[in-house]
Design an enzyme around this catalytic site. Structure first.
Site, PDB file in Angstrom:
ATOM      1  N   ASP A  98      71.825  62.142  78.712  1.00  0.00           N
ATOM      2  CA  ASP A  98      72.093  62.974  79.880  1.00  0.00           C
ATOM      3  C   ASP A  98      72.867  64.196  79.418  1.00  0.00           C
ATOM      4  O   ASP A  98      73.727  64.100  78.540  1.00  0.00           O
ATOM      5  CB  ASP A  98      72.936  62.190  80.887  1.00  0.00           C
ATOM      6  CG  ASP A  98      72.232  61.997  82.209  1.00  0.00           C
ATOM      7  OD1 ASP A  98      72.117  62.982  82.948  1.00  0.00           O
ATOM      8  OD2 ASP A  98      71.798  60.862  82.484  1.00  0.00           O
ATOM      9  N   GLU A 156      66.237  67.871  86.759  1.00  0.00           N
ATOM     10  CA  GLU A 156      66.438  67.110  87.999  1.00  0.00           C
ATOM     11  C   GLU A 156      66.586  68.108  89.141  1.00  0.00           C
ATOM     12  O   GLU A 156      67.462  68.966  89.096  1.00  0.00           O
ATOM     13  CB  GLU A 156      67.722  66.272  87.904  1.00  0.00           C
ATOM     14  CG  GLU A 156      67.942  65.388  89.119  1.00  0.00           C
ATOM     15  CD  GLU A 156      69.386  64.927  89.306  1.00  0.00           C
ATOM     16  OE1 GLU A 156      70.319  65.596  88.817  1.00  0.00           O
ATOM     17  OE2 GLU A 156      69.580  63.903  89.980  1.00  0.00           O
ATOM     18  N   ASP A 193      70.527  56.376  91.068  1.00  0.00           N
ATOM     19  CA  ASP A 193      71.084  56.977  92.290  1.00  0.00           C
ATOM     20  C   ASP A 193      70.441  56.410  93.552  1.00  0.00           C
ATOM     21  O   ASP A 193      70.709  56.906  94.644  1.00  0.00           O
ATOM     22  CB  ASP A 193      70.863  58.496  92.277  1.00  0.00           C
ATOM     23  CG  ASP A 193      71.675  59.194  91.198  1.00  0.00           C
ATOM     24  OD1 ASP A 193      72.737  58.668  90.828  1.00  0.00           O
ATOM     25  OD2 ASP A 193      71.245  60.269  90.733  1.00  0.00           O
TER      26      ASP A 193
HETATM   27  C1  GLC Z   1      73.034  63.586  89.326  1.00  0.00           C
HETATM   28  C2  GLC Z   1      73.196  62.182  88.792  1.00  0.00           C
HETATM   29  C3  GLC Z   1      74.208  61.437  89.618  1.00  0.00           C
HETATM   30  C4  GLC Z   1      75.526  62.170  89.521  1.00  0.00           C
HETATM   31  C5  GLC Z   1      75.379  63.635  89.902  1.00  0.00           C
HETATM   32  C6  GLC Z   1      76.582  64.424  89.472  1.00  0.00           C
HETATM   33  O1  GLC Z   1      72.465  63.615  90.574  1.00  0.00           O
HETATM   34  O2  GLC Z   1      71.968  61.535  88.742  1.00  0.00           O
HETATM   35  O3  GLC Z   1      74.354  60.096  89.240  1.00  0.00           O
HETATM   36  O4  GLC Z   1      76.468  61.563  90.371  1.00  0.00           O
HETATM   37  O5  GLC Z   1      74.263  64.252  89.322  1.00  0.00           O
HETATM   38  O6  GLC Z   1      76.640  64.561  88.083  1.00  0.00           O
END
Ligand code: GLC
Ligand code: CA
Length: 564
Positions: free
Chosen positions: A98, A256, A335
């Site tokens: 990530d 994302e 999530d």
């Molecule tokens: C993304 C991640 C999530 C996280 C958010 C903030 O949506 O998938 O788990 O809380 O970003 O980093």
């Protein structure tokens, strides 16, 4: 066209904290991933995506990074990480991590300096974050610069007495947003990204990538999402990273973003674009939201399941990217609720519905992502009390629901249905204590059903969900027709049936499925059904293929015909 390595592999998402605990402290870790590489290999996985492994106070399980250059002590050391890379690579498994570029932890050295005027580096780092002066209400009381609400349901601004300013945080207040207009900040991030690339990782899943740009006019809006989501300029930042780092290093990059039209989809992941290779989007994820709910926002407003929303999202992304970009297919991630509980049935029909969900998803083209535990049909949590939950979002939303007039029991029911902890309970490896995840006390309680749902039992059962996943994922590895085929979805508007044909160079896959707990009549609108033979099913004695078929609850069948 020559295919890239990432078009030929199945991805598996590992939520590190909950995958496997090698040293019995109750927290999953990097050595735990190394120990399970043979399992992933037997599943047919060619890429693992690991949730944040960086040093962090863990307000959001590592999405709040304190030091980008350190591995969290919870998970191991940089030596463990290097060992993971080399062991995975020996097994021909690529590793992506990530990458969090929208915010840091409030404990990151940049923010510590930025918030404190007496800090020697204050002037350098203040501009790394987004600050606004307070407003005053009619009584002269200090208020936030805007009424924006962040993604965890709390106000998006926090007051900093040291500078008499508010900082923006679109997630928790321990996650201040970075200022992408600040060139020095961008350069520091780029240097950090290159450092991980040099270490040998194979790519990134870029977190919250559509939030990097903000509306710097800061209009007062509620909840105000349009002011910090998908603003056009974020594409410039992503292209810059792509052209300078991602593309020259032949990395796999996955963005994302919630929602995109065709033009944007091609910017994100068109073959000619330099942003990402694929995009995780959410069109199919909340097909049971009530978007006109009087009291609750987003996923907390639960409505009836609308299957056409799911199918049209898959169909739409397929069409937008056809021949011009690359799709990623997945059901759910860390999530979201567990897909079998959300879209299938976690009671009597758990096994057939989990298999149906696998058959409907994994015969679509693109690169697939399996979320840990999906392959054994793990379910939503069976917790009874609020104190069992861990996600910061749960506690904010619980209070919001109470303020909106919900009883505690009603609020808890909504939390159980929708919260992210559903996906974050320990992986259920066996019927041993804590599901074989850890012999210590897990950081989050193991789901109570580990004695009936676990890897060890399913490995022994040739008719298990796990065996179906192995079969399908290996088939995807072998047959490029599935990954590259041309899909026609049948009757996207049907609220009960999920069927399609995926036509390849050598053969066609026909998927027919009942998405409900009641028997249905399925309609197969093909001119000819000649030559198909049955490949996979989730019930004994499935019906013969015909243009109208009666399907049992969650019944799904995959047929194949060769072209020769
Ligand atoms: C993304 C991640 C999530 C996280 C958010 C903030 O949506 O998938 O788990 O809380 O970003 O980093
Ligand atoms: Ca551990």
């Amino acid at each position: 066209m020559m295919q890239k390595w990432w078009q030929k592999r199945n991805i598996y998402q590992i939520y590190l904290r909950s995958f496997y605990d090698s040293n019995h402290d109750g927290i999953g870790d990097i050595q735990g991933v190394i120990a399970k590489l043979p399992y992933l290999q037997s599943l047919g996985i060619g890429v693992i995506w690991i949730s944040p492994h960086y040093d962090s106070p863990m307000d959001d399980n590592g999405y709040d990074v304190r030091d980008f250059y350190q591995v969290s002590a919870d998970y191991g050391t940089i030596a463990d990480f290097k060992q993971l890379l080399s062991e995975a690579h020996k097994k021909d498994i690529k590793v992506i991590t990530d990458l969090i570029l929208n915010h840091t932890s409030d404990e990151h050295a940049w923010f510590v300096a930025a918030k404190d005027p007496s800090h020697p580096d204050h002037d350098k780092y203040h501009d790394y974050y987004i600050w606004q002066k307070p407003k005053r209400d009619e009584f002269g009381v200090r208020t936030c610069p805007t009424r924006w609400i962040g993604w965890f349901g709390e106000k998006a601004w926090e007051y900093n007495p040291g500078t008499n300013e508010y900082y923006l945080h679109i997630f928790s207040k321990k996650m201040p947003d970075l200022n992408w207009h600040c060139v020095a900040m961008k350069n520091d991030l780029k240097q950090m990204i290159k450092w991980w690339v040099d270490l040998g990782i194979d790519g990134f899943r870029v977190d919250a990538s559509n939030h990097l740009e903000k509306n710097w006019a800061f209009p007062d809006a509620y909840p105000g999402y349009e002011n910090f989501s998908s603003l056009p300029k974020h594409h410039e930042y992503l292209r810059e990273l792509g052209e300078e780092i991602f593309v020259p290093s032949d990395l796999l990059t996955i963005g994302e973003s919630g929602g995109a039209n065709k033009e944007e989809a091609l910017l994100y992941c068109g073959f000619d674009s330099h942003e990402f290779n694929m995009l995780i989007q959410f069109g199919h994820c909340w097909a049971d939201n009530d978007n006109h709910h009087p009291k609750l926002l987003g996923k907390w407003a639960v409505g009836p399941l609308n299957l056409p929303v799911i199918k049209s999202s898959f169909a739409n992304w397929y069409e937008m990217l056809q021949d011009r970009g690359w799709n990623v297919i997945y059901w759910a991630n860390h999530d979201q609720p567990r897909v079998v509980s959300h879209y299938g049935d976690d009671g009597a029909f758990r096994t057939p519905s989990a298999k149906m969900l696998a058959m409907t998803l994994y015969f679509m083209p693109g690169t697939s992502i399996t979320y840990q535990g999906e392959e054994i049909g793990m379910t939503n949590v069976l917790y009874e009390q609020l104190s069992d939950f861990r996600d910061t979002e749960v506690f904010t939303e619980f209070q919001n629901m109470k303020k909106a007039g919900y009883l505690e029991t009603e609020a808890l029911a909504l939390i159980k249905a929708r919260c992210r902890d559903n996906a974050r309970t320990p992986m259920q490896w066996s019927s041993d204590q804590n599901g074989g995840f850890s012999s210590g006390t897990p950081w989050i309680k193991t789901n109570l059903n580990y004695q009936t749902i676990n890897v060890a039992d399913q490995e022994k059962d040739s008719d298990s969900i796990l065996h179906l996943y192995q079969t399908i994922l290996h088939l995807r590895n072998r047959d490029e027709d599935i990954r590259n085929g041309k899909v026609t979805f049948f009757d996207v508007n049907s609220p009960v049936e999920f069927s399609y044909i995926n036509r390849g160079n050598h053969g066609d896959y026909l998927v027919i499925a009942n998405f409900t707990k009641n028997p249905i009549q399925a309609n197969i609108p093909l001119d000819s059904l000649d030559g198909f033979h049955q490949l996979l099913e989730n019930y004994p004695n499935p019906p013969a293929l015909s243009s109208r078929m009666t399907l049992r609850p969650y019944e799904a069948i995959v047929y194949y015909r060769t072209k020769c």
